[in-house]
Design an enzyme around this catalytic site. Structure first.
Site, PDB file in Angstrom:
ATOM      1  N   ASP A  84      14.904  84.207  45.464  1.00 17.02           N
ATOM      2  CA  ASP A  84      15.968  85.133  45.088  1.00 17.02           C
ATOM      3  C   ASP A  84      15.366  86.531  45.170  1.00 17.02           C
ATOM      4  OD1 ASP A  84      17.826  86.747  43.888  1.00 17.02           O
ATOM      5  OD2 ASP A  84      17.871  85.672  41.969  1.00 17.02           O
ATOM      6  N   LYS A  91      16.527  96.927  47.466  1.00 15.83           N
ATOM      7  CA  LYS A  91      17.616  96.142  48.055  1.00 15.83           C
ATOM      8  C   LYS A  91      18.843  96.993  48.353  1.00 15.83           C
ATOM      9  CE  LYS A  91      19.979  91.747  47.078  1.00 15.83           C
ATOM     10  NZ  LYS A  91      20.011  90.660  46.074  1.00 15.83           N
ATOM     11  N   GLU A 142      24.169  84.266  47.404  1.00 20.07           N
ATOM     12  CA  GLU A 142      23.749  84.080  46.012  1.00 20.07           C
ATOM     13  C   GLU A 142      24.748  83.278  45.182  1.00 20.07           C
ATOM     14  OE1 GLU A 142      22.836  88.132  45.077  1.00 20.07           O
ATOM     15  OE2 GLU A 142      21.069  88.084  46.357  1.00 20.07           O
ATOM     16  N   ASP A 161      29.234  87.043  39.991  1.00 21.13           N
ATOM     17  CA  ASP A 161      27.812  87.358  40.096  1.00 21.13           C
ATOM     18  C   ASP A 161      27.604  88.867  40.096  1.00 21.13           C
ATOM     19  OD1 ASP A 161      25.165  87.710  40.783  1.00 21.13           O
ATOM     20  OD2 ASP A 161      25.232  86.505  42.607  1.00 21.13           O
TER      21      ASP A 161
END
Lengths: 176, 622
Positions: B25, B87, B184, B206
């Protein structure tokens, strides 16, 4: 290509006809993907990975086509060599054109007044109308093989699908 | 006739050799690595027992690179060389990044993707992310005691093609074999679904450090089918920190402040946010570089008010996804919460209100994605023999082409199940036109300028014809990773100019090799050693895969002559792979691939037939 010999119905082991059992379609789609999906071939030689991607792509395309009644009817006509002429043939029975104009007006009104429940009601009405046309397609395609008639019904359904998309877009814009 | 199979001395014939595979992850705030050990998903810890690796990379004056807690501890002191939340920069141009003025880095505007100027030189977000992945790779190889076969890396479902490609490039740069990019929320659904034996339609909400995803899945007998997905790839827990940060600036009437003070206050803001999860108020204190003291109390009521618009921004995409899936609230069996930011009480409250049910929070929101990825990695590596887990994911954003007037013609609509291919025919609009330029974009808007530009390419060598006579078929293929390739050819004349386009922001094989070489800072033979090692690994994998395929189906699908032909090619490859000519190995791999083409085709055909065999008797109405 690999499976050009199988049509979308045959790929899922279904009879080539308009009336199909959707839950069987769902089941067979999942069974087939379980066998051919690229995840099953992650460690396989390149040739198998390529075949797997092509088959999984075809399964998705076939499932998408058969799941949607309008697309399914269009595809059946295409198999039988009949073009639905959805871009070129715009002639429609007068009463259908009137109906269509009424729906569009109702949609414009509801949209102008930000009336989401009215749009939802309209959506429901159109779904009913679509169902009637689908019944007709079952009759025209499976019983009578009346392809020109079926092609006109597909054109009508396409109109309905478009209006429905517009209504849905209006609803989501109003909800923002 | 039956052929006896005899394993060659020294070659492993063990069919159930456990391959080392991990799920990673790669988060905005924290990253994790997990694996499946004796059937159980486990998050791997570092030598201090930490599961989380803060996604922070610091370039030190002595040329070293520090990743994780050590780097995080220095972020306020060395903000320009300590990259946090990289990210958010992946696959983004300088104009795509919101709040860029608040970030303490020296940005460089580069084509395709923004870069950061550090004391170690100019770094692309791909290189910085590779730094994080390398640490996780080492952690895993140490814990598992061997070289990894491959990894599944998770990405936000709402990542576009550029962001996915950047992630895959980062993994390759870190020396990882990417088995799959996995969304994800889908990963979370796998971990949750398998744990709870769930069946029915579930929503995964999420909210991570920097991205928000909503996915709606149907779970049925081990098949996880994504029905719709939506989200915002620039919305996350970081934005809640920033709201607090701005509030502090306002309350204290601070002038524009230094990068060090910005980093300090952002850290304090994050701590206050976390404190408010279980408390009614949080105290924020700190001393700025000019000696000024900040000392404030933030109540949860004020925090809720400050962040109400952010919470609201997650609800629009949620409703859209429901509508795209053709579902209403009554259809939803459960709502799974994922991502550290879903610990905030106001988020849980808003979600409970929207879905009229308590969200499911029984899995650790920080770990669930990595665990799901590990389960998928285990399946993809071939360690799980039962065929009961399958993920069917979708493309999050529509793909289209630029047409006259800067308008977008959609070719693949969002939420199409992967893999998907669609062809579109084009024609020329001038007599004698021999070239045509094609512009591929991704997004839902009608104007090209409002969508993300993925690739531009020129199709040349069209035979001169009257306007409208040429027929050029452009095919888009999106694979199971959600990555696009485009090919085009002119059909009417029989002239085939077949091209394959790689989007311009992806790295080429050469660029990757050059970056690797630079990071080894050593001689040319490093490159050769690596190439040889890679060719040998390729050869080993292919031999292993074909051996397994022959064991299973060789006898049924091949005649003795065909079998003999394949086996002699395999022998040739085995012999070559012990020598040190990487090109010769590659050639032999290629020719073995070709020699097994018909075998592969027959095997696929057999598996299609087998999948639905015997079904028509019971379930089909005639």
């Amino acid at each position: 290509m690999h499976n050009s010999s199988r049509n979308h119905f045959e790929l899922f082991n279904l009879p080539t006809r308009f009336a199909i059992d959707l839950s069987t379609l769902d089941q067979h789609y999942r069974k087939l993907q379980s066998a051919v999906h690229p995840d099953r071939f992650a460690a396989a030689p390149a040739a198998e990975r390529l075949h797997s991607m092509q088959l999984a792509t075809q399964a998705n395309e076939a499932y998408r086509t058969l799941k949607d009644p309008t697309a399914r009817a269009r595809y059946l006509l295409q198999i039988n060599g009949v073009d639905t002429e959805e871009e070129s043939n715009t002639s429609m029975p007068a009463e259908f054109l009137v109906l269509q104009m009424e729906w569009r007006e109702a949609m414009e009104d509801a949209r102008a007044q930000h009336d989401i429940p009215a749009l939802d009601k309209l959506l429901h009405e159109m779904q009913q109308e679509s169902k009637t046309l689908q019944q007709h397609l079952h009759w025209a395609l499976d019983e009578k093989k009346a392809y020109p008639e079926a092609a006109e019904t597909v054109r009508k359904l396409r109109f309905l699908d478009k209006v429905r998309d517009d209504i849905q877009q209006s609803i989501s814009k109003l909800e923002e | 006739m039956a052929l006896l199979q005899i394993a060659e001395p020294g070659m492993s014939a063990a069919p159930h050799q456990h391959r080392l595979a991990v799920g990673i992850d790669l988060g905005t705030t924290n990253s994790l690595v997990a694996t499946v050990r004796s059937g159980m998903g486990t998050v791997l810890l570092d030598e201090h027992g930490h599961a989380l690796l803060p996604s922070v990379v610091r370039y030190l004056p002595d040329g070293q690179v520090e990743v994780g807690y050590a780097a995080q501890a220095q972020q306020s002191l060395d903000p320009q060389n300590t990259i946090v939340s990289v990210k958010r920069l992946m696959g983004r141009g300088i104009h795509d990044i919101p709040d860029i003025g608040h970030l303490p880095y020296r940005f460089i505007d580069a084509p395709g993707m923004v870069q950061v100027d550090t004391r170690a030189g100019i770094k692309s977000p791909v290189e910085i992310s590779a730094g994080i992945l390398k640490v996780l790779k080492n952690r895993a190889e140490k814990a598992l005691g061997g070289e990894l076969t491959g990894a599944v890396i998770t990405v936000p479902a709402y990542f576009d093609d550029a962001q996915r490609q950047a992630t895959k490039d980062a993994a390759r740069l870190a020396g990882l074999t990417v088995l799959r990019l996995l969304n994800e929320p889908t990963a979370a659904a796998v971990a949750y679904g398998l744990d709870n034996g769930a069946e029915g339609v579930y929503v995964v909400y999420d909210l991570g450090g920097g991205t928000f995803d909503i996915s709606i899945l149907r779970l049925s007998k081990g098949v996880f089918e994504v029905l719709a997905t939506n989200g915002d790839s620039a919305l996350g827990g970081d934005d809640f920190d920033r709201r607090i940060f701005c509030w502090v600036l306002e309350q204290c009437k601070l002038q524009p402040i230094s990068p060090e003070d910005t980093r300090l206050l952002l850290t304090k803001a994050r701590e206050a946010k976390e404190w408010l999860t279980d408390h009614m108020e949080a105290r924020l204190t700190g001393i700025l570089s000019n000696g000024e003291v900040v000392d404030l109390t933030l109540t949860s009521a004020v925090f809720n008010e400050l962040t109400r618009p952010l919470v609201g921004k997650t609800l629009g995409p949620t409703r859209k996804a429901l509508r795209d899936a053709g579902l209403t609230l009554e259809n939803i069996k459960g709502v799974v919460m994922v991502g550290g930011a879903t610990r905030m009480p106001q988020i849980r409250l808003a979600v409970a209100e929207l879905f009229q049910q308590e969200p499911l929070t029984n899995l650790d929101p920080d770990k669930v994605v990595a665990l799901g990825a590990a389960i998928q990695a285990n399946v993809l590596a071939g360690n799980r023999s039962d065929d009961d887990l399958l993920l069917l994911d979708v493309i999050p954003l529509s793909l289209g082409l630029e047409t006259m007037g800067g308008l977008v013609e959609k070719v693949i609509p969002r939420n199409s199940t992967l893999p998907v291919a669609r062809a579109q025919d084009f024609t020329t609009f001038k007599d004698g036109q021999t070239a045509m330029s094609i512009h591929v974009v991704q997004g839902e808007r009608e104007l090209v300028s409002d969508c993300r530009s993925l690739a531009r390419f020129e199709l040349r060598g069209i035979p001169p014809m009257a306007a409208g006579a040429a027929r050029i078929r452009v095919t888009f293929q999106v694979d199971a990773d959600g990555l696009l390739s485009v090919s085009a050819r002119e059909q009417s004349s029989g002239v085939e100019s077949n091209i394959v386009v790689k989007p311009s922001y992806g790295l080429s094989e050469d660029e990757i090799l050059n970056m690797l070489q630079a990071s080894f800072a050593s001689a040319e033979n490093d490159k050769q050693v690596r190439a040889l090692r890679e060719a040998q690994v390729d050869a080993e994998r292919l031999l292993e895969a074909i051996t397994a395929a022959l064991d299973k189906d060789g006898e049924a699908l091949l005649n003795p002559h065909e079998l003999q032909a394949i086996q002699s090619q395999m022998d040739a490859l085995r012999a070559l792979s012990r020598a040190d000519d990487s090109h010769a190995i590659q050639d032999a791999v290629e020719s073995l691939n070709q020699a097994t083409e018909y075998f592969a085709s027959r095997r696929m055909d057999a598996s299609v037939k087998q999948a639905l065999a015997g079904k028509n008797l019971n379930t089909l109405e005639i």
